[in-house]
Design a protein around this motif. Sequence first.
Motif, PDB file in Angstrom:
ATOM      1  N   ASN A 229       0.803  -1.220   0.000  1.00  0.00           N
ATOM      2  CA  ASN A 229       0.000   0.000   0.000  1.00  0.00           C
ATOM      3  C   ASN A 229       0.837   1.271   0.000  1.00  0.00           C
ATOM      4  OD1 ASN A 229      -1.555   2.201   1.834  1.00  0.00           O
ATOM      5  ND2 ASN A 229      -2.997   1.049   0.551  1.00  0.00           N
ATOM      6  N   ARG A 230       1.947   1.303   0.744  1.00  0.00           N
ATOM      7  CA  ARG A 230       2.694   2.550   0.930  1.00  0.00           C
ATOM      8  C   ARG A 230       3.836   2.767  -0.064  1.00  0.00           C
ATOM      9  NH1 ARG A 230      -1.118   2.828   4.489  1.00  0.00           N
ATOM     10  NH2 ARG A 230      -0.806   4.100   6.375  1.00  0.00           N
ATOM     11  N   ILE A 231       4.488   1.687  -0.541  1.00  0.00           N
ATOM     12  CA  ILE A 231       5.667   1.880  -1.393  1.00  0.00           C
ATOM     13  C   ILE A 231       5.330   2.605  -2.702  1.00  0.00           C
ATOM     14  CG2 ILE A 231       7.519   0.666  -2.646  1.00  0.00           C
ATOM     15  CD1 ILE A 231       7.892   1.074   0.459  1.00  0.00           C
ATOM     16  N   PRO A 232       4.112   2.462  -3.259  1.00  0.00           N
ATOM     17  CA  PRO A 232       3.788   3.295  -4.435  1.00  0.00           C
ATOM     18  C   PRO A 232       3.944   4.798  -4.175  1.00  0.00           C
ATOM     19  CG  PRO A 232       2.231   1.486  -4.280  1.00  0.00           C
ATOM     20  CD  PRO A 232       3.072   1.432  -3.021  1.00  0.00           C
ATOM     21  N   HIS A 233       3.725   5.267  -2.932  1.00  0.00           N
ATOM     22  CA  HIS A 233       3.964   6.688  -2.637  1.00  0.00           C
ATOM     23  C   HIS A 233       5.447   7.023  -2.850  1.00  0.00           C
ATOM     24  CE1 HIS A 233       0.475   6.335   0.576  1.00  0.00           C
ATOM     25  NE2 HIS A 233       0.128   5.892  -0.604  1.00  0.00           N
ATOM     26  N   LEU A 242      -1.658  10.860   3.517  1.00  0.00           N
ATOM     27  CA  LEU A 242      -2.884  10.076   3.629  1.00  0.00           C
ATOM     28  C   LEU A 242      -3.017   9.661   5.097  1.00  0.00           C
ATOM     29  CD1 LEU A 242      -2.737   8.052   0.298  1.00  0.00           C
ATOM     30  CD2 LEU A 242      -4.006  10.133   0.819  1.00  0.00           C
ATOM     31  N   SER A 243      -1.945   9.113   5.660  1.00  0.00           N
ATOM     32  CA  SER A 243      -1.866   8.898   7.107  1.00  0.00           C
ATOM     33  C   SER A 243      -0.481   9.392   7.507  1.00  0.00           C
ATOM     34  CB  SER A 243      -2.043   7.420   7.437  1.00  0.00           C
ATOM     35  OG  SER A 243      -1.854   7.202   8.820  1.00  0.00           O
ATOM     36  N   THR A 244      -0.380  10.103   8.627  1.00  0.00           N
ATOM     37  CA  THR A 244       0.859  10.842   8.889  1.00  0.00           C
ATOM     38  C   THR A 244       1.826  10.103   9.806  1.00  0.00           C
ATOM     39  OG1 THR A 244       0.020  11.938  10.864  1.00  0.00           O
ATOM     40  CG2 THR A 244      -0.444  13.013   8.755  1.00  0.00           C
ATOM     41  N   ILE A 245       3.076  10.572   9.757  1.00  0.00           N
ATOM     42  CA  ILE A 245       4.125  10.143  10.695  1.00  0.00           C
ATOM     43  C   ILE A 245       3.635  10.284  12.139  1.00  0.00           C
ATOM     44  CG2 ILE A 245       6.345  10.894  11.650  1.00  0.00           C
ATOM     45  CD1 ILE A 245       6.839   9.355   9.112  1.00  0.00           C
ATOM     46  N   GLU A 246       2.962  11.392  12.463  1.00  0.00           N
ATOM     47  CA  GLU A 246       2.537  11.643  13.852  1.00  0.00           C
ATOM     48  C   GLU A 246       1.546  10.586  14.365  1.00  0.00           C
ATOM     49  OE1 GLU A 246       3.666  13.509  16.149  1.00  0.00           O
ATOM     50  OE2 GLU A 246       4.993  14.778  14.973  1.00  0.00           O
ATOM     51  N   ILE A 247       0.747  10.009  13.464  1.00  0.00           N
ATOM     52  CA  ILE A 247      -0.175   8.935  13.888  1.00  0.00           C
ATOM     53  C   ILE A 247       0.620   7.794  14.517  1.00  0.00           C
ATOM     54  CG2 ILE A 247      -1.758   7.141  13.056  1.00  0.00           C
ATOM     55  CD1 ILE A 247      -3.150   9.739  13.022  1.00  0.00           C
ATOM     56  N   ALA A 282      12.783  15.743  12.189  1.00  0.00           N
ATOM     57  CA  ALA A 282      13.380  16.305  10.972  1.00  0.00           C
ATOM     58  C   ALA A 282      12.369  17.111  10.165  1.00  0.00           C
ATOM     59  CB  ALA A 282      13.967  15.179  10.112  1.00  0.00           C
ATOM     60  N   GLY A 283      11.140  17.272  10.694  1.00  0.00           N
ATOM     61  CA  GLY A 283      10.178  18.163  10.045  1.00  0.00           C
ATOM     62  C   GLY A 283       9.127  17.488   9.189  1.00  0.00           C
ATOM     63  N   MET A 284       9.045  16.156   9.253  1.00  0.00           N
ATOM     64  CA  MET A 284       8.100  15.436   8.386  1.00  0.00           C
ATOM     65  C   MET A 284       6.875  14.919   9.142  1.00  0.00           C
ATOM     66  SD  MET A 284      10.917  13.018   6.418  1.00  0.00           S
ATOM     67  CE  MET A 284      12.616  13.573   6.248  1.00  0.00           C
ATOM     68  N   GLY A 285       6.640  15.413  10.350  1.00  0.00           N
ATOM     69  CA  GLY A 285       5.577  14.852  11.191  1.00  0.00           C
ATOM     70  C   GLY A 285       4.205  14.840  10.555  1.00  0.00           C
ATOM     71  N   ARG A 286       3.894  15.894   9.774  1.00  0.00           N
ATOM     72  CA  ARG A 286       2.568  15.977   9.163  1.00  0.00           C
ATOM     73  C   ARG A 286       2.549  15.449   7.737  1.00  0.00           C
ATOM     74  NH1 ARG A 286      -1.132  19.013  11.669  1.00  0.00           N
ATOM     75  NH2 ARG A 286      -0.564  19.946  13.658  1.00  0.00           N
ATOM     76  N   ASP A 287       3.666  14.875   7.304  1.00  0.00           N
ATOM     77  CA  ASP A 287       3.709  14.276   5.966  1.00  0.00           C
ATOM     78  C   ASP A 287       3.277  12.811   6.050  1.00  0.00           C
ATOM     79  OD1 ASP A 287       4.645  16.665   5.005  1.00  0.00           O
ATOM     80  OD2 ASP A 287       6.755  16.052   5.046  1.00  0.00           O
ATOM     81  N   ASP A 288       3.115  12.198   4.882  1.00  0.00           N
ATOM     82  CA  ASP A 288       2.704  10.801   4.823  1.00  0.00           C
ATOM     83  C   ASP A 288       3.695   9.914   5.573  1.00  0.00           C
ATOM     84  OD1 ASP A 288       0.694   8.987   3.473  1.00  0.00           O
ATOM     85  OD2 ASP A 288       2.555   8.044   2.822  1.00  0.00           O
ATOM     86  N   ASP A 289       3.176   8.833   6.175  1.00  0.00           N
ATOM     87  CA  ASP A 289       4.056   7.968   6.975  1.00  0.00           C
ATOM     88  C   ASP A 289       5.121   7.273   6.127  1.00  0.00           C
ATOM     89  OD1 ASP A 289       2.450   5.985   5.798  1.00  0.00           O
ATOM     90  OD2 ASP A 289       1.179   5.819   7.586  1.00  0.00           O
TER      91      ASP A 289
END
Lengths: 313, 313
Positions: A229-233, A242-247, A282-289
């Motif tokens: 599911n995730r590697i295509p990103h 779609l779902s974040t690092i912070e989750i 490193a600043g990616m908390g709200r980016d995709d996991d």
Amino acid sequence: MSSLSEAPGRTVVAAVIGLGSMGLGMARSMKRAGLDVTGYDIAPTAVDRFIADGGRGAATPANAAKDADIVVSVVVNSAQTEAVLFGAGGVTETMRPGAVFVSSATMDPAVARDLSQRVEALGFHYLDAPVSGGAAKAESGELTIMASGSPRAFDTARPALHAMAGKIYELGDAAGTGAAFKMINQLLAGVHIAAACEAITFAAKQGLDLDKVYEVITASAGNSWMFENRIPHVLAGNYAPLSTIEIFVKDLGIVQDMARSERYPVPLVAAALQMYLAASGAGMGRDDDSSLARLYAQLSGTQLPGLSGKPQS
Amino acid sequence: MSSLSEAPGRTVVAAVIGLGSMGLGMARSMKRAGLDVTGYDIAPTAVDRFIADGGRGAATPANAAKDADIVVSVVVNSAQTEAVLFGAGGVTETMRPGAVFVSSATMDPAVARDLSQRVEALGFHYLDAPVSGGAAKAESGELTIMASGSPRAFDTARPALHAMAGKIYELGDAAGTGAAFKMINQLLAGVHIAAACEAITFAAKQGLDLDKVYEVITASAGNSWMFENRIPHVLAGNYAPLSTIEIFVKDLGIVQDMARSERYPVPLVAAALQMYLAASGAGMGRDDDSSLARLYAQLSGTQLPGLSGKPQS
């Protein structure tokens, strides 16, 4: 108290608290199924979006839950869930006696048990009902729900459950069991995303054809739902959330806290959590996991598709 | 040199070196496809088993490979592969000029490249061809093969590849690429088994219904090929070896060594490898790799199906 299933003639009154990508889809699915739904979110723009859809909005959780038979709470964590229930303007001020509170936030099972007892002491039912499936399945009413609670809690919640879910696991009559199943799922999901990102970036480091790696691995014993599911990103170089690092900072944090208190070692979870923390730091908390792949790239001087030497953020 | 595909009338002469659960199935599949197969194993009983099947046995690799067009090596690691090729009684003493050496052991891609150069310098072809799929697929001739090598190496090996494999990935003309793909698969497979065992034993610690956990997880985002395949061993309390702890001590060790030399951090692999080492140190090295669940149980005072308080071994 009569349960709703015994009174099929009356329109079921429901509230949805939390209208993010999950809650909005769940509210829409319930409305489509004929429930009378009022929505609330801490962000007024989220309420406006539901109103623009033809839904009804409210200015507080208590207003949304006025005379509700079913209140579905789709907030971020247990602290927000507690505030929705018992804070100023909380739903327990206005829910109909005998109504059910359906709690969907991922949380420690011990906290779910505590909330359940406090809700039941006020004459309401409590359904411990975490969900799985993502925003698209919320929108189409095809979520998976891992639920536990009393038979009366299930009966009362059933119109909402059927509207939201394609699959409902009934996991027993004690609150906490649904939460525990969800934590086992999150343990695996969080570790698998980290493993997928560790592997695909290692493949890139060796100069392998990443599309071919995806093809071979998804047909091999190394596959996981998350890899697929995730590697295509990563292959598309698209880290829009779609779902974040912070989750996973949150969910693997809960797993680690539960495990520590039970004297249970979780070395895989611990290693994965450090990587989510590093990505967030490193600043990616709200980016995709799947941004963990960018973190591995940054830590190893590896090129990934769509990224220059310096990771975007 | 004429490749075998240009001379369809002649029976292809092949040798299989290493007649363990994988090699025996591969030798049988090649025999069934009409190849003239001689087998060798360091354990005479393994050779006898192939002879009892109607196969032909040999006392040294060189004897097995006499006049062979194709030599398939199914030994444990790169050191054994090197001994099969260049040791006393090695196959390069007797292979037909222009024959192909098909190397199936999992190994560091750099070692595969080195062996390939040395084999080609002697006038033979080399196919870097790790396999995936397990003993049952070896027996039925339905393995997955991740292969790289020159077009001539592929052409010469093709009768054996078709006999052994249901799926052949042709990954380019350089030895080492097949090995690198296999290492990516092993990285994921090894981490996923450890995560599966960490999760299922954590579920047991919390008193969850493990059959239900299996049902829910295999239908959820936390699923992996390994969770689905290995957890039934844990649910049955059956740790008879299908694939052993020692395999992943070896394979994750190779990944960690490769990654260290490339300055690539692998925190998930490192955490998983420590658990395989602990399982081996605790006496489970030759048991099924799902024995990591027994290790987690031992480290946390958790009961698992079929196990008393003290783990079996």
